[in-house]
Design a protein around this motif. Structure first.
Motif, PDB file in Angstrom:
ATOM      1  N   SER A  66       0.847  -1.197   0.000  1.00  0.00           N
ATOM      2  CA  SER A  66       0.000   0.000   0.000  1.00  0.00           C
ATOM      3  C   SER A  66       0.880   1.244   0.000  1.00  0.00           C
ATOM      4  CB  SER A  66      -0.922  -0.003   1.214  1.00  0.00           C
ATOM      5  OG  SER A  66      -0.179   0.285   2.393  1.00  0.00           O
ATOM      6  N   GLU A  67       0.304   2.370  -0.381  1.00  0.00           N
ATOM      7  CA  GLU A  67       1.067   3.618  -0.463  1.00  0.00           C
ATOM      8  C   GLU A  67       1.631   4.016   0.897  1.00  0.00           C
ATOM      9  OE1 GLU A  67       0.329   8.251  -1.844  1.00  0.00           O
ATOM     10  OE2 GLU A  67      -0.960   6.664  -2.618  1.00  0.00           O
ATOM     11  N   ASP A  68       0.804   3.894   1.950  1.00  0.00           N
ATOM     12  CA  ASP A  68       1.261   4.236   3.309  1.00  0.00           C
ATOM     13  C   ASP A  68       2.383   3.307   3.759  1.00  0.00           C
ATOM     14  OD1 ASP A  68      -0.560   6.273   3.443  1.00  0.00           O
ATOM     15  OD2 ASP A  68      -2.018   5.173   4.649  1.00  0.00           O
ATOM     16  N   ALA A  69       2.252   2.010   3.427  1.00  0.00           N
ATOM     17  CA  ALA A  69       3.274   1.039   3.807  1.00  0.00           C
ATOM     18  C   ALA A  69       4.590   1.337   3.100  1.00  0.00           C
ATOM     19  CB  ALA A  69       2.812  -0.379   3.470  1.00  0.00           C
ATOM     20  N   GLU A  70       4.508   1.725   1.823  1.00  0.00           N
ATOM     21  CA  GLU A  70       5.718   2.043   1.073  1.00  0.00           C
ATOM     22  C   GLU A  70       6.437   3.250   1.666  1.00  0.00           C
ATOM     23  OE1 GLU A  70       7.009   3.481  -3.425  1.00  0.00           O
ATOM     24  OE2 GLU A  70       5.309   2.086  -3.190  1.00  0.00           O
ATOM     25  N   GLU A  71       5.682   4.262   2.068  1.00  0.00           N
ATOM     26  CA  GLU A  71       6.297   5.450   2.671  1.00  0.00           C
ATOM     27  C   GLU A  71       7.021   5.090   3.966  1.00  0.00           C
ATOM     28  OE1 GLU A  71       3.217   8.316   3.185  1.00  0.00           O
ATOM     29  OE2 GLU A  71       2.998   8.720   1.033  1.00  0.00           O
ATOM     30  N   LYS A  72       6.408   4.215   4.767  1.00  0.00           N
ATOM     31  CA  LYS A  72       7.022   3.818   6.036  1.00  0.00           C
ATOM     32  C   LYS A  72       8.275   2.978   5.803  1.00  0.00           C
ATOM     33  CE  LYS A  72       5.644   2.083  10.598  1.00  0.00           C
ATOM     34  NZ  LYS A  72       4.539   1.458  11.374  1.00  0.00           N
ATOM     35  N   VAL A  73       8.224   2.076   4.806  1.00  0.00           N
ATOM     36  CA  VAL A  73       9.404   1.274   4.463  1.00  0.00           C
ATOM     37  C   VAL A  73      10.534   2.185   4.008  1.00  0.00           C
ATOM     38  CG1 VAL A  73      10.335  -0.374   2.793  1.00  0.00           C
ATOM     39  CG2 VAL A  73       8.148  -0.843   3.900  1.00  0.00           C
ATOM     40  N   MET A  74      10.198   3.208   3.212  1.00  0.00           N
ATOM     41  CA  MET A  74      11.228   4.119   2.731  1.00  0.00           C
ATOM     42  C   MET A  74      11.850   4.893   3.892  1.00  0.00           C
ATOM     43  SD  MET A  74      12.942   4.956   0.179  1.00  0.00           S
ATOM     44  CE  MET A  74      13.910   6.235  -0.628  1.00  0.00           C
ATOM     45  N   ALA A  75      11.053   5.230   4.887  1.00  0.00           N
ATOM     46  CA  ALA A  75      11.581   5.933   6.064  1.00  0.00           C
ATOM     47  C   ALA A  75      12.593   5.051   6.796  1.00  0.00           C
ATOM     48  CB  ALA A  75      10.436   6.321   6.996  1.00  0.00           C
ATOM     49  N   ILE A  76      12.279   3.767   6.908  1.00  0.00           N
ATOM     50  CA  ILE A  76      13.212   2.827   7.547  1.00  0.00           C
ATOM     51  C   ILE A  76      14.503   2.745   6.738  1.00  0.00           C
ATOM     52  CG2 ILE A  76      13.603   0.392   8.095  1.00  0.00           C
ATOM     53  CD1 ILE A  76      10.592   0.181   8.690  1.00  0.00           C
ATOM     54  N   ILE A  77      14.370   2.635   5.422  1.00  0.00           N
ATOM     55  CA  ILE A  77      15.534   2.487   4.553  1.00  0.00           C
ATOM     56  C   ILE A  77      16.442   3.711   4.637  1.00  0.00           C
ATOM     57  CG2 ILE A  77      16.274   2.381   2.135  1.00  0.00           C
ATOM     58  CD1 ILE A  77      13.815   0.607   1.615  1.00  0.00           C
ATOM     59  N   GLU A  78      15.846   4.900   4.557  1.00  0.00           N
ATOM     60  CA  GLU A  78      16.648   6.132   4.577  1.00  0.00           C
ATOM     61  C   GLU A  78      17.411   6.279   5.889  1.00  0.00           C
ATOM     62  OE1 GLU A  78      14.168   9.085   1.586  1.00  0.00           O
ATOM     63  OE2 GLU A  78      13.624   9.019   3.707  1.00  0.00           O
ATOM     64  N   ARG A  79      16.730   5.979   6.997  1.00  0.00           N
ATOM     65  CA  ARG A  79      17.397   6.136   8.294  1.00  0.00           C
ATOM     66  C   ARG A  79      18.480   5.070   8.479  1.00  0.00           C
ATOM     67  NH1 ARG A  79      16.262   9.418  12.384  1.00  0.00           N
ATOM     68  NH2 ARG A  79      16.968   8.877  14.490  1.00  0.00           N
ATOM     69  N   ALA A  80      18.188   3.813   8.057  1.00  0.00           N
ATOM     70  CA  ALA A  80      19.177   2.744   8.181  1.00  0.00           C
ATOM     71  C   ALA A  80      20.377   3.032   7.282  1.00  0.00           C
ATOM     72  CB  ALA A  80      18.546   1.401   7.806  1.00  0.00           C
ATOM     73  N   HIS A  81      20.123   3.569   6.086  1.00  0.00           N
ATOM     74  CA  HIS A  81      21.206   3.900   5.162  1.00  0.00           C
ATOM     75  C   HIS A  81      22.085   5.008   5.737  1.00  0.00           C
ATOM     76  CE1 HIS A  81      23.080   5.701   1.544  1.00  0.00           C
ATOM     77  NE2 HIS A  81      23.101   4.460   1.113  1.00  0.00           N
ATOM     78  N   GLU A  82      21.460   5.958   6.389  1.00  0.00           N
ATOM     79  CA  GLU A  82      22.199   7.074   6.987  1.00  0.00           C
ATOM     80  C   GLU A  82      23.093   6.597   8.124  1.00  0.00           C
ATOM     81  OE1 GLU A  82      21.160  11.194   9.450  1.00  0.00           O
ATOM     82  OE2 GLU A  82      19.608  10.165   8.306  1.00  0.00           O
ATOM     83  N   LYS A  83      22.614   5.622   8.889  1.00  0.00           N
ATOM     84  CA  LYS A  83      23.359   5.138  10.055  1.00  0.00           C
ATOM     85  C   LYS A  83      24.218   3.899   9.732  1.00  0.00           C
ATOM     86  CE  LYS A  83      21.423   5.157  14.081  1.00  0.00           C
ATOM     87  NZ  LYS A  83      20.534   4.862  15.221  1.00  0.00           N
ATOM     88  N   ARG A  84      24.280   3.532   8.460  1.00  0.00           N
ATOM     89  CA  ARG A  84      24.945   2.286   8.085  1.00  0.00           C
ATOM     90  C   ARG A  84      26.434   2.322   8.440  1.00  0.00           C
ATOM     91  NH1 ARG A  84      25.318   5.555   3.771  1.00  0.00           N
ATOM     92  NH2 ARG A  84      27.184   5.419   2.446  1.00  0.00           N
ATOM     93  N   HIS A  85      26.989   1.147   8.621  1.00  0.00           N
ATOM     94  CA  HIS A  85      28.434   0.978   8.742  1.00  0.00           C
ATOM     95  C   HIS A  85      28.831  -0.018   7.671  1.00  0.00           C
ATOM     96  CE1 HIS A  85      27.160  -2.653  10.784  1.00  0.00           C
ATOM     97  NE2 HIS A  85      26.495  -1.913  11.644  1.00  0.00           N
ATOM     98  N   ARG A  86      30.078  -0.411   7.630  1.00  0.00           N
ATOM     99  CA  ARG A  86      30.547  -1.212   6.502  1.00  0.00           C
ATOM    100  C   ARG A  86      29.888  -2.586   6.428  1.00  0.00           C
ATOM    101  NH1 ARG A  86      36.278  -4.014   6.799  1.00  0.00           N
ATOM    102  NH2 ARG A  86      35.928  -5.453   8.518  1.00  0.00           N
ATOM    103  N   GLY A  87      29.300  -3.068   7.524  1.00  0.00           N
ATOM    104  CA  GLY A  87      28.635  -4.364   7.512  1.00  0.00           C
ATOM    105  C   GLY A  87      27.180  -4.304   7.110  1.00  0.00           C
ATOM    106  N   PHE A  88      26.698  -3.137   6.724  1.00  0.00           N
ATOM    107  CA  PHE A  88      25.304  -2.987   6.306  1.00  0.00           C
ATOM    108  C   PHE A  88      24.997  -3.976   5.181  1.00  0.00           C
ATOM    109  CE2 PHE A  88      22.142  -0.685   3.579  1.00  0.00           C
ATOM    110  CZ  PHE A  88      21.070  -0.769   4.468  1.00  0.00           C
TER     111      PHE A  88
END
Length: 495
Positions: free
Chosen positions: A417-439
């Motif tokens: 769903s559109e709402d679910a996709e937005e929430k998944v993208m929020a998780i991805i962006e934050r995880a990508h920002e905090k990633r380390h080399r083992g991501f």
């Protein structure tokens, strides 16, 4: 063309039956010796599908499966020659009955045996044998002759005798009408090649073959359809074009540049290194640089043993398995991380020797984190001289990670769903920002997807009536809370 066969002549002669009996008796004698060998049973268990019980590991059943494979291969070249196929069918029936303890040559006269080959029940019995799974081999062993593979791995003194018996039985199939075609000559050569150079499967490795009806165009389309990896795709396309031109120059009698196909893949996990290695194997095959193009995937555990002398055996086995294709070694730097007395150094020396000895039909791709791979390559002058193609894989950007996640969704018959996709993208962006080399990149997306569909199942299990739309739809409620999901991703990747 084969000679015409008189329809009144026997399909199986007395000489034919006598020779067949001798060979079957020899083969069953070998089987009886193997049945008392625990190592034989253990190795067969590694090559058999897990759905089959240990009772199927009797050597007689492995032999029967191999002769059936020879028979099936023979049918592809027999051109429907009924006289010859009757002889081949008789071999199957005779061996099958001998395994059951019945010698047809002593039960029936030659006239009766020939009458059997023309009966309706005879063909029904042949079909029954062909439909029986005497032993179900793992995918990597499909089409191979298992008994010779097992004996080769055991380094058994029984191997030459077994090779001779199966080769002679194959010859009987072909020559039962007294003549042989060129196609049948080639068939016998292929059987002998399988027997003398059996494929050896060992633990801590994975085998990926070539898809049926594969072409270079199909492979390149798959490469270019990969999400992200623009730099890698450009490098592989450039390499492909270079190798194409080298082949054309060679065909025209012009000088060519020495083609070093061994490669180093440097990058974090989940960035497509294994996928690209499989594509490279297929490309090399279609361009004529590798015979098979399959990929054998392994790591330190597949190459290094804990005892003196055992590493050489493990390494040689897995290299043999990869001949004609690509040996992909993940986290290859771990081979040199144990110090001077570590057996990993022995594995490296064996790899270097085989890269030279088998350079015309073996490609080795080593992979791992960039810093460690640089240290690994620089640790040995031999590695530096043999690896001169480097592919640098980087973390996927958030947009690419979302596309990868949505691919998992689509392939599993879900809808986001559109709402679910937005929430998944929020998780991805934050995880990508905090990633380390083992991501974990694509691996992380798969784990996130699996967690989400588990939550979805818990939500809809009490819904009635449950519709197809409900089963397929992932809603915002199914996606974990953003900060908690990110913390779990970062913790998982660190571990």
């Amino acid at each position: 063309m084969k000679n015409e066969i008189n329809s009144n002549s026997p399909k199986v002669s007395a000489e034919f039956v006598n020779i067949l009996k001798q060979e079957v008796v020899k083969s069953l004698s070998i089987c009886r010796q193997l049945n008392s060998d625990k190592e034989f049973s253990n190795i067969v268990a590694q090559l058999a599908n897990d759905s089959h019980s240990a009772s199927h590991y009797k050597a007689e059943y492995v032999l029967m499966a191999d002769i059936l494979q020879v028979y099936n291969d023979y049918l592809k070249v027999s051109s429907g020659n009924n006289a010859n196929e009757s002889g081949a069918k008789f071999i199957l029936i005779y061996l099958y009955e001998m395994i059951q303890g019945k010698d047809l040559s002593t039960i029936y006269s030659l006239e009766k045996l020939n009458a059997l080959t023309t009966s309706e029940q005879f063909d029904k019995n042949i079909q029954l044998i062909r439909n029986t799974s005497f032993i179900q081999a793992v995918k990597a062993m499909e089409g191979e002759l298992m008994l010779s593979s097992v004996l080769a791995k055991m380094k058994s003194e029984l191997l030459p005798g077994l090779v001779g018996v199966i080769n002679r039985i194959a010859s009987l199939m072909v020559k039962s009408d007294g003549s042989i075609t060129k196609a049948e000559e080639e068939f016998l050569k292929q059987i002998l090649e399988k027997l003398n150079h059996p494929k050896i499967i060992i633990s801590h490795s994975d085998y990926k073959g070539i898809p049926e009806n594969d072409t270079l165009e199909i492979v390149l389309d798959e490469l270019n359809d990969l999400i992200g990896l623009d730099g890698i795709k450009g490098s592989v396309n450039n390499l492909t074009n270079f190798l194409k031109i080298q082949k054309i120059r060679e065909e025209e009698g012009l000088k060519t540049t020495k083609n070093a196909l061994h490669a180093v893949f440097m990058g974090p996990p989940g960035t497509g290194k294994t996928t690209v290695a499989r594509l490279l194997g297929r490309i090399y095959k279609h361009l004529g640089y590798l015979k098979n193009g399959h990929v054998v995937e392994t790591d330190r555990a597949g190459l290094v043993a804990g005892y003196v002398g055992q590493t050489a055996i493990k390494a040689e086995e897995i290299i043999k398995q990869a001949e004609g294709g690509v040996l992909f070694i993940d986290e290859a730097y771990s081979l040199s991380s144990g110090g001077l007395n570590d057996f990993g150094q022995e594995a490296i020396e064996i790899l270097l020797k085989r890269m030279e000895d088998k350079r015309s039909d073996l490609v080795i791709v080593v992979a791992g984190y960039p810093d460690e791979m640089e240290i690994f390559i620089q640790s040995n002058p031999g590695l530096q001289s043999r690896f001169n193609r480097y592919f640098e894989f980087d973390h996927f950007e958030p947009e690419a990670l979302l596309e990868i996640f949505k691919l998992y969704v689509t392939n599993a018959d879900f809808v986001l769903s559109e709402d679910a996709e937005e929430k998944v993208m929020a998780i991805i962006e934050r995880a990508h920002e905090k990633r380390h080399r083992g991501f974990g990149n694509a691996r992380t997306m798969r784990n996130l997807f699996e967690k989400i569909i588990e939550k979805q199942a818990n939500r809809i299990v009490i819904v009635t009536p449950i519709t197809k739309e409900i089963l397929m739809t992932i809603t915002e409620e199914d996606v974990p809370e953003v900060l908690k999901a990110v913390d779990e991703i970062i913790l998982f990747d660190q571990e």
